[in-house]
Design a protein around this motif. Structure first.
Motif, short mmCIF file in Angstrom:
data_model
loop_
_atom_site.label_atom_id
_atom_site.label_comp_id
_atom_site.label_asym_id
_atom_site.label_seq_id
_atom_site.Cartn_x
_atom_site.Cartn_y
_atom_site.Cartn_z
N ILE A 31 4.94 -8.83 8.28
CA ILE A 31 3.61 -8.47 8.54
C ILE A 31 4.70 -7.01 9.17
O ILE A 31 3.91 -6.31 8.96
N LEU A 32 5.64 -6.84 9.62
CA LEU A 32 5.77 -5.70 10.57
C LEU A 32 6.00 -3.92 9.40
O LEU A 32 5.99 -3.47 9.55
N LYS A 33 6.44 -4.56 8.21
CA LYS A 33 6.13 -3.91 7.03
C LYS A 33 5.21 -3.36 6.98
O LYS A 33 4.53 -2.16 6.49
N LYS A 34 4.21 -3.94 7.03
CA LYS A 34 2.95 -4.27 6.30
C LYS A 34 1.94 -2.61 7.83
O LYS A 34 1.69 -2.18 7.17
N GLU A 35 2.66 -3.38 9.11
CA GLU A 35 2.14 -1.91 9.73
C GLU A 35 2.91 -1.50 10.40
O GLU A 35 2.64 -0.15 10.41
N ASN A 36 4.48 -1.15 10.20
CA ASN A 36 4.59 -0.44 10.11
C ASN A 36 4.51 1.07 8.77
O ASN A 36 3.94 1.57 8.57
N LYS A 37 3.75 0.23 6.91
CA LYS A 37 3.03 1.26 6.21
C LYS A 37 2.25 1.77 6.85
O LYS A 37 1.70 3.03 6.67
N GLU A 38 1.57 0.75 8.01
CA GLU A 38 -0.58 1.40 8.14
C GLU A 38 0.47 2.43 8.75
O GLU A 38 -0.97 3.80 9.42
N CYS A 39 0.79 2.20 9.91
CA CYS A 39 1.61 3.56 10.94
C CYS A 39 1.67 4.77 10.47
O CYS A 39 1.07 5.50 11.25
N SER A 40 2.80 4.60 8.77
CA SER A 40 2.42 5.82 8.95
C SER A 40 1.97 6.85 7.58
O SER A 40 1.61 7.70 8.10
N GLU A 41 1.19 5.73 7.43
CA GLU A 41 -0.21 6.26 6.81
C GLU A 41 -0.67 7.32 8.04
O GLU A 41 -1.81 7.75 7.91
#
Length: 76
Positions: free
Chosen positions: A54-64
């Protein structure tokens, strides 16, 4: 020092039998405890892996989003 009577002998034999049973119970409990701990650790690992995903997904979304903001600011 006391004399070894037949009552004492019977009691010693009873205690030895109880000790054998106790040792068997200890082994069973150790095995059960080990299995319980293994299941608990497995559950915790799975739970942590899920949270990490979940954190990886959220991190990816934030990076995008951050990349999108940078690109938007570059075009200004």
């Amino acid at each position: 020092m006391g004399h070894l009577t037949s009552e004492n002998t019977k009691r010693v034999i009873e205690l030895a039998e109880i000790e054998k049973i106790n040792l068997k119970l200890i082994k069973v409990l150790e095995r059960a405890n080990s299995n319980y701990l293994a299941k608990g650790i497995s559950y915790m690992k799975s739970n942590l892996e899920s949270k990490i995903d979940i954190l990886k997904k959220e991190n990816k979304e934030c990076s995008e989003k951050i990349n999108h903001i940078y690109k938007y600011n570059e075009y200004k």
